[in-house]
Design an enzyme around this catalytic site. Structure first.
Site, short mmCIF file in Angstrom:
data_model
loop_
_atom_site.label_atom_id
_atom_site.label_comp_id
_atom_site.label_asym_id
_atom_site.label_seq_id
_atom_site.Cartn_x
_atom_site.Cartn_y
_atom_site.Cartn_z
N HIS A 120 -22.52 23.04 55.04
CA HIS A 120 -22.11 23.79 56.23
C HIS A 120 -22.44 25.26 56.04
CE1 HIS A 120 -19.83 24.92 59.72
NE2 HIS A 120 -18.96 25.62 59.01
N SER A 176 -20.72 29.10 61.85
CA SER A 176 -19.62 28.22 62.20
C SER A 176 -18.96 28.70 63.50
CB SER A 176 -18.65 28.14 61.02
OG SER A 176 -17.79 27.06 61.12
N ASP A 196 -24.40 18.11 58.75
CA ASP A 196 -23.24 19.00 58.71
C ASP A 196 -22.08 18.31 59.43
OD1 ASP A 196 -21.41 21.06 58.84
OD2 ASP A 196 -22.69 22.42 59.98
#
Length: 532
Positions: free
Chosen positions: A476, A224, A447
């Site tokens: 994710h 991320s 995602d």
């Protein structure tokens, strides 16, 4: 980007830090660049003293903890220092199998990976843990690493609160005042230090950590937001990289950081929200929330309307409901529990919803800290629109097609419109042809938190990188998850340095199976938690 935090060395080798070799002119040999060299040399000369972890970390005895000192301001490397907490389990394989340290960051900004060494005991990580010391850490500002706070945690966790998809002028005025007060609180609590919470400093800290671990070159996995400052690291220190994994990629285009990325994220969550509702409708015989995605939405809106009038348990209002269901947009592990809670609430049993959505007093301090770091980093990293009319125009238009997350995302980021610290020009992430070893990019096609085009943009900017796509899936963060194909590519890369030529695809992992309302969704074994 709106953060959802879910979870909560080596020897005495002295290394001379390599001089940063910037690509694309991102960070020329300025005082800050020289400061990194000074700090890294100092860290290499005094390796981390690992020992028993403080009780506050709540880590098992198999994990050892220490600290590394980094400059608050790299332009003054011998000035004020801050301590970053670090955790480690040593590689358990034979000496000949060992490949150094693997450092992990789960994103945020504002998330800690102190828990990461615990994955050494999981089956999916056994071979990697045999070859690598697994290293986690809390970045600057996070947890016990010179913690940042912008607001009284009790005020941050106040509930119930509203979440109107079509906010009135009066509500907007109220949120503007809250954003201004929050930005002022950050400045008041942090003082002059506030401007030093940035992605570029996170990348510099990572190089000091590399040196403190006794590593000449870094093996790093970022998820991320961790992919963004990992990409900044690759731009600033290409000659320091051994292997690098980018899992669920933030679009690094400077024009996207961070205002445009947040708009794209809100749009993507609308599609993922529909994926969840479609799955619930498919299992209407279990949940009885509707035979179509639209009917499930009607059930959700019915609950939201009732919570507006009468909060569940006195603490779960529309905003708490939305935040709980946003997690279903991040991770399909939550689909069964969220659908069950909605179903039970409509039957008159509010307890599951309260358990899943009510703020928890014991996590208030950590949640506020994570939000403070998130806000400081994103606000410092780039210029944001200073006039609310721009925010109002863009988010009002977007909310017409993506109402689920748009305004809540805007409110979370609105302090950046009133930010008191200097806002930087984003780093132009890129590397010259041949400057980097092959790097591995992992991305789920649907995602929402980090939309798929970001992975392709990063590949374009880092020659030699390889994209592994989990097709038609939207969880994710996919490293160490349910997809054996993805995990195979990850393991082969970390253990052997092998990658496909340019791109490869994996079939999606199976959708969750609906469970009875008496069962509980278990955490998926092997998954590495992350945030963003």
């Amino acid at each position: 980007m709106r953060a959802v935090a879910l979870y909560g060395t080596l020897g005495s080798l002295v290394l001379t830090a390599l001089t940063a070799a910037p690509a694309g002119g991102a960070d020329p040999p300025t005082a800050e660049a020289r400061g990194v060299t000074v700090a890294a040399e100092r860290a290499a000369a005094v390796p981390i003293a690992f020992g028993r972890c403080p009780q506050a970390e709540m880590l098992p005895a198999t994990v050892r903890c220490g600290t590394v000192e980094v400059p608050l301001d790299y332009a003054q490397p011998t000035g004020r220092q801050i301590s970053l907490t670090v955790s480690r389990t040593k590689a358990h394989g034979k000496h000949a199998e060992r490949q150094g340290a693997l450092v992990f960051n789960p994103g945020g900004p504002g998330a800690s990976s102190m828990y990461f060494p615990m994955v050494a005991g999981l089956p999916d990580w056994k071979r990697i843990a045999g070859a690598y010391d697994l290293v986690g850490y809390a970045p600057r500002g996070v947890a016990r690493s010179a913690p940042l706070s912008c607001q009284d945690p009790r005020d941050f966790a106040k509930a119930p609160t509203q979440s109107p998809p079509d906010p009135s002028p009066a509500y907007k005025k109220e949120r503007i005042a809250q954003a201004q007060a929050y930005a002022e609180g950050c400045a008041r609590n942090a003082g002059d230090a506030l401007r030093h919470y940035t992605s570029i400093n996170n990348a510099r800290d990572l190089d000091v950590l590399r040196a403190a671990l006794g590593e000449e070159k870094l093996t790093f996995m970022g998820a991320s937001y961790g992919t963004y400052f990992g990409a900044v690291y690759a731009t600033l220190f290409p000659s320091h990289i051994r292997r690098m994994v980018f899992d669920s990629v933030v679009d690094p285009d400077p024009g996207q950081i961070w205002y445009r990325n947040n708009l794209d994220q809100s749009l993507a969550f609308e599609s993922r929200w529909k994926d969840f509702r479609t799955w619930v409708a498919k299992h209407d015989d279990v949940y009885h929330l509707g035979h179509t995605a639209d009917e499930v939405l009607q059930s959700y809106e019915k609950v939201r309307a009732k919570l507006t009038r009468e909060p569940a348990g006195g603490t779960v209002g529309p905003a708490q409901l939305q935040a709980a269901f946003l997690k279903a947009g991040y991770y399909d592990d939550y689909w069964t529990s969220r659908a069950s809670a909605l179903s039970e609430y409509l039957k008159g049993n509010e307890r599951p919803l309260v358990q899943q959505a009510a703020p928890k007093a014991e996590s208030a301090r950590g949640d506020e800290n994570g939000n403070a770091v998130y806000t400081a980093v994103e606000c410092n990293d780039a210029a944001w629109p200073r006039d609310f009319t721009t925010w109002d125009r863009d988010n009002s238009a977007l909310a017409k097609v993506a109402p689920f997350e748009t305004w809540d995302n805007a409110w979370m980021n609105l302090p950046c419109a009133y930010w008191p610290a200097p806002q930087q020009k984003p780093v132009d992430v890129r590397a010259a042809e041949g400057a980097l070893p092959p790097t591995l990019i992992l991305a789920a096609e649907r995602d929402a938190a980090t939309p798929y085009p970001g992975a392709l943009e990063l590949q374009r900017r880092l020659p030699g990188s390889v994209v592994i796509t989990e097709k038609d899936a939207g969880t994710h963060g996919i490293a160490g998850g349910a997809n054996k194909c993805v995990n195979g590519y990850l393991e082969d890369y970390l253990l052997n340095g092998r990658t496909p030529v340019r791109r490869a695809a994996c079939a999606p992992h199976p959708e969750p199976n609906p469970v009875s309302l008496d069962e509980r969704t278990a955490d998926r074994p092997g998954r590495v938690p992350r945030a963003l």
